[in-house]
Motif scaffolding. Structure first.
Motif, mmCIF file in Angstrom:
data_model
loop_
_atom_site.group_PDB
_atom_site.id
_atom_site.type_symbol
_atom_site.label_atom_id
_atom_site.label_comp_id
_atom_site.label_asym_id
_atom_site.label_seq_id
_atom_site.Cartn_x
_atom_site.Cartn_y
_atom_site.Cartn_z
ATOM 1 N N UNK A 293 0.827 -1.197 0.000
ATOM 2 C CA UNK A 293 0.000 0.000 0.000
ATOM 3 C C UNK A 293 0.864 1.249 0.000
ATOM 4 N N UNK A 294 0.299 2.316 -0.509
ATOM 5 C CA UNK A 294 0.917 3.639 -0.458
ATOM 6 C C UNK A 294 -0.044 4.622 0.191
ATOM 7 N N UNK A 295 0.523 5.505 0.996
ATOM 8 C CA UNK A 295 -0.221 6.620 1.560
ATOM 9 C C UNK A 295 0.355 7.892 0.958
ATOM 10 N N UNK A 296 -0.502 8.712 0.383
ATOM 11 C CA UNK A 296 -0.084 9.968 -0.207
ATOM 12 C C UNK A 296 -0.667 11.135 0.587
ATOM 13 N N UNK A 297 0.160 12.135 0.800
ATOM 14 C CA UNK A 297 -0.309 13.352 1.444
ATOM 15 C C UNK A 297 0.110 14.526 0.572
ATOM 16 N N UNK A 298 -0.864 15.308 0.136
ATOM 17 C CA UNK A 298 -0.597 16.473 -0.701
ATOM 18 C C UNK A 298 -0.602 17.748 0.128
ATOM 19 N N UNK A 299 0.003 18.782 -0.442
ATOM 20 C CA UNK A 299 -0.026 20.117 0.173
ATOM 21 C C UNK A 299 0.290 20.052 1.658
ATOM 22 N N UNK A 300 1.463 19.548 1.966
ATOM 23 C CA UNK A 300 1.847 19.296 3.352
ATOM 24 C C UNK A 300 1.771 20.541 4.216
ATOM 25 N N UNK A 301 1.301 20.325 5.436
ATOM 26 C CA UNK A 301 1.246 21.367 6.461
ATOM 27 C C UNK A 301 2.194 20.995 7.597
ATOM 28 N N UNK A 302 2.566 22.010 8.386
ATOM 29 C CA UNK A 302 3.447 21.726 9.512
ATOM 30 C C UNK A 302 2.837 20.671 10.429
ATOM 31 N N UNK A 303 1.512 20.714 10.567
ATOM 32 C CA UNK A 303 0.809 19.789 11.453
ATOM 33 C C UNK A 303 0.787 18.352 10.975
ATOM 34 N N UNK A 304 1.271 18.122 9.754
ATOM 35 C CA UNK A 304 1.338 16.744 9.260
ATOM 36 C C UNK A 304 2.580 16.025 9.782
ATOM 37 N N UNK A 305 3.440 16.740 10.466
ATOM 38 C CA UNK A 305 4.628 16.119 11.050
ATOM 39 C C UNK A 305 4.188 15.089 12.086
ATOM 40 N N UNK A 306 4.607 13.858 11.895
ATOM 41 C CA UNK A 306 4.136 12.771 12.759
ATOM 42 C C UNK A 306 4.840 11.482 12.387
#
Lengths: 115, 112
Positions: free
Chosen positions: A74-87
């Motif tokens: 599986x792949x997880x994609x996250x677009x338009x990253x925000x600072x709050x996506x740090x995890x």
């Protein structure tokens, strides 16, 4: 037996960028779930995929998407990253999904830092 | 809606004394409940799970948990703490709706 594997182990991105995280389940497992664990909190459910179809979705924006391949990776994609996506992003595999008493086996995670 | 509440964010015990980590849940469906442990820089490991076959569930490393439907609780216990038990513990609720809910975790400290 090889456990759940995730790549990369660490990743640094800047705001606005896109990121793809990868997960390989335990051999024979047909379900993959994704979680986000922010420092100091419990993992938050993002997606569950079973037999290449989305079976469950948590309360995450549409910037988050995923897919499962014929070999059940599986792949997880996250677009338009925000600072709050740090995890720490965790992948878990199970034989038949999250129904009932199915046990999830977790990978070591991918630590994402957004600057 | 389903939810999990771990009643203590931190628990500190002395080595050799009992451990109690508390978990309450809320679910519209018949719950499946799990306890996982997370050691620093290591992955989540399953301790035990409730399968509805028995209300008292025994897990690895001497841990056990009791499912109490009337109290909507699934507390984790161990008779005698060991230094190696120091870690983060998570109570987890699964439903047939395809979602999994973690509690916020309890940090267990074991003093020598």
């Amino acid at each position: 037996d090889t456990g759940v594997t995730q790549s990369p182990t660490h990743l640094i991105k800047t705001r606005g960028q896109q990121v793809t995280l990868r997960c390989s389940p335990i051999s024979g497992h047909k379900s993959v779930s994704w979680y986000q664990q922010v420092l100091g909190q419990g993992p938050q459910f993002i997606f569950q995929y079973y037999e290449k179809e989305e079976r469950g979705r948590g309360n995450f924006p549409d910037r988050f998407s995923a897919r499962q391949f014929p070999n059940y990776s599986s792949e997880l994609n996250v677009n338009a990253l925000l600072l709050g996506d740090s995890a720490l992003y965790l992948c878990a595999s199970s034989f038949a999904g999250l129904a009932g008493t199915e046990t999830q086996y977790f990978g070591p995670g991918t630590r994402l830092l957004v600057l | 809606a389903q939810s999990v509440t771990q009643l203590d964010s931190h628990v500190s015990v002395s080595e050799g004394t009992p451990v109690l980590l508390r978990c309450n849940y809320s679910s519209s469906y018949s719950p499946s409940l799990f306890w996982y442990v997370q050691h620093p820089n290591k992955g989540l490991q399953l301790l035990l799970k409730y399968t509805s076959a028995a209300t008292l569930v025994k897990g690895i490393n001497g841990f056990e948990a009791e499912f109490k439907k009337s109290e909507t609780s699934f507390h984790l216990t161990k008779p005698s703490a060991h230094m190696s038990d120091a870690a983060e513990y998570f109570c987890v609720l699964n439903t047939n709706a395809g979602k999994s809910t973690f509690g916020d975790g309890t940090t267990l400290t074991v003093k020598p």
